[in-house]
Design an enzyme around this catalytic site. Structure first.
Site, short mmCIF file in Angstrom:
data_model
loop_
_atom_site.label_atom_id
_atom_site.label_comp_id
_atom_site.label_asym_id
_atom_site.label_seq_id
_atom_site.Cartn_x
_atom_site.Cartn_y
_atom_site.Cartn_z
N ASP A 140 34.03 -159.67 -22.10
CA ASP A 140 33.82 -158.53 -23.00
C ASP A 140 35.15 -157.91 -23.35
O ASP A 140 35.90 -157.49 -22.47
CB ASP A 140 32.92 -157.49 -22.31
CG ASP A 140 32.77 -156.21 -23.13
OD1 ASP A 140 32.91 -156.28 -24.37
OD2 ASP A 140 32.50 -155.15 -22.54
N SER B 60 27.61 -150.00 -21.06
CA SER B 60 28.41 -149.48 -22.16
C SER B 60 28.48 -147.95 -22.12
O SER B 60 28.90 -147.38 -21.12
CB SER B 60 27.86 -150.00 -23.49
OG SER B 60 28.77 -149.76 -24.54
N TYR B 61 28.04 -147.26 -23.20
CA TYR B 61 28.07 -145.79 -23.19
C TYR B 61 27.09 -145.21 -22.18
O TYR B 61 27.13 -144.00 -21.90
CB TYR B 61 27.81 -145.24 -24.59
CG TYR B 61 28.17 -143.78 -24.72
CD1 TYR B 61 29.49 -143.38 -24.92
CD2 TYR B 61 27.20 -142.79 -24.59
CE1 TYR B 61 29.82 -142.03 -25.01
CE2 TYR B 61 27.52 -141.45 -24.69
CZ TYR B 61 28.84 -141.08 -24.89
OH TYR B 61 29.18 -139.74 -24.97
N GLY C 223 25.65 -146.78 -26.70
CA GLY C 223 25.82 -146.49 -28.11
C GLY C 223 27.06 -145.63 -28.38
O GLY C 223 28.13 -146.15 -28.62
#
Length: 477
Positions: free
Chosen positions: A396, A186-187, A89
């Site tokens: 990505d 991701s995060y 996120g």
């Protein structure tokens, strides 16, 4: 995340105390564990494995409690490792993404009351634990509204997740001796290594009861170093014909990605780059956007800047990620807002005054508590003999493989085996791998940001090899 609403004050706190109660004899099931047992979800197909869901309180004074969903392995759960999955996120749900659209057993469906069974679920490889973290994400909550207003950052997230694990292992003592691994995407390139580092440090002084048997981490399309994340982002976009020569040159001229606070000229140039997110899915460069007439995906605000929060963080926020069905997130959101689903999951017991969403609308991530680079932490984990794998879907564009390769160069690790193809059981190249001393990089050919969504069979092969500490096959088979 995208926008912000004030959290209503005064909603009822139901504290879930992590005390093992009702244990009559050695080997009996703790009462709280049995209370978390999920008999079946609305529309769920029959399965043979057990599942549990509920809350673990991580701060009784503030009333902070984190929500989890746990699936025992499909076979021999008593012999399989335990894997914790975290989405990024910051502020996105591992229940919504990881469980329901990537690697969990159950996927919500369009216009249907039933769940689809994922034949490539990672609980074929491990006992699988999903956590909604930090508080304010999904069903996880706090009774102290100030917790959500610029008080949440990397440090508190790691501390609360560690406290969650201590409480969870007390509730599920039969898994305490199992090998434990943390994975995410991701995060979670922040969340995973920071939690692992905290466990390694705490284990040095922990009692036997609080020792966690951590063996390694695995992160996909990971935000791990701001400078290289952004350098790779722009280079990938130009090399894949997403931005013009002139914009590429402008960003290169005006942006010094080594700085936390870049210039206004750089902000302006980067805003021009982010315009492309309105028309294509940079999280999966070659798949379509959701165009369902009932979908809110494309109309949802996509914020790149939030006050003085560095946009290298805030630009990861607010995007409903796409998969094979680019509208899958719409079905998931509808499913988890059903009262009968929440009741079956023992979720939303405090009647949170906002709807469940994939990424938190009420959480403000703290500028001062965002690590600029996780490379020192990753190096520390390597030196602590933790197994470290990083994987990257090569379509990505948001945290591209280009960024990951730049970041790993900074680590300066010796290469044991360079750029070798690996194969699936269909005699196809699944991607490439590089074995460094202490770290393995794996690319997944044709996968976007959420690798298990796009390449589920390859992702299951990947996690099996990671957990078994096996090299992916370099020859067709």
């Amino acid at each position: 995340m995208q926008g912000h609403r004030n959290l209503h004050h005064g909603f009822l706190l139901v504290t879930v105390v992590v005390v093992l109660a009702g244990v009559a004899a050695a080997g009996s099931i703790p009462a709280e564990q049995e209370a978390d047992r999920v008999a079946a979800l609305p529309g769920q197909p029959p399965v043979s494995f057990k599942q549990y869901a509920g809350y673990v309180t991580v701060n009784a004074t503030h009333g902070r409690a984190l929500f989890y969903w746990f699936f025992e392995a499909t076979t021999n759960p008593h012999n399989k490792p335990l894997l914790l999955w975290l989405n990024g996120g910051p502020g996105c749900s591992s229940i919504g993404y990881g469980q329901s659209e990537e690697l969990g057993p159950f996927f919500p469906q369009k216009g249907k009351p039933e769940l689809k069974l994922n034949k490539n679920s990672w609980n074929k490889a491990a006992n699988l634990l999903f956590l909604e973290s930090p508080v304010g994400v999904g069903f996880s909550y706090t009774n102290t509204s100030s917790d959500l207003k610029a008080h949440i950052g990397d440090t508190i997230t790691a501390r609360d997740s560690y406290k969650f694990l201590l409480g969870w292992f007390r509730r599920f003592p039969q898994f305490k001796s199992h090998e434990f691994y943390i994975a995410g995407e991701s995060y979670a390139g922040h969340y995973v290594p920071q939690l692992a580092e905290l466990i390694v440090e705490k284990n040095k002084k922990a009692s036997k009861d609080n020792h966690i048997n951590l063996k390694g981490i695995m992160i996909g399309n990971a935000a791990i170093d701001s400078e290289t994340d952004l350098k790779g982002l722009i280079d990938y976009a130009w090399h894949h014909a997403v931005i013009s020569d002139s914009l590429y040159d402008e960003i290169k001229k005006k942006c010094n990605f080594k700085l936390i606070n870049v210039s206004e000229d750089c902000n302006t140039a980067m805003n021009k780059y982010f315009e492309v997110y309105k028309i294509i899915d940079m999280y999966s460069l070659y798949t379509p956007n959701c165009v369902d007439t009932n979908s809110t995906t494309n109309s949802r605000p996509y914020s790149h800047f939030r006050g003085d929060v560095p946009w290298f963080i805030s630009s990861l926020n607010g995007k409903v990620l796409a998969g094979y069905d680019p509208c899958a997130s719409e079905y998931t959101e509808s499913y988890f807002n059903r009262p009968d689903v929440q009741q079956a999951l023992h979720a939303n017991v405090t009647k949170i005054p906002y709807a469940w969403t994939h990424c938190s609308d009420i959480l403000e991530y703290r500028n001062a508590d965002v690590a600029f680079s996780l490379l020192p932490v990753i190096k520390k984990l390597i030196d602590s003999n933790q197994r470290v794998w990083i994987f990257s879907g090569d379509t990505d564009g948001r945290v591209p493989v280009t960024s990951t390769r730049y970041a790993l160069r900074k680590l300066g690790l010796d290469i044991k085996q360079d750029w070798t193809p690996w194969y699936t059981d269909k005699k196809q190249v699944g991607g490439w791998r590089v074995e460094y001393k202490g770290l393995t990089l794996v690319t997944v050919r044709g996968a976007g940001h959420q690798v298990p969504t796009f390449k589920p069979r390859q992702a299951l092969q990947l996690v099996n090899h990671f957990l078994n500490n096996q090299t992916l096959p370099s020859q067709p088979f």
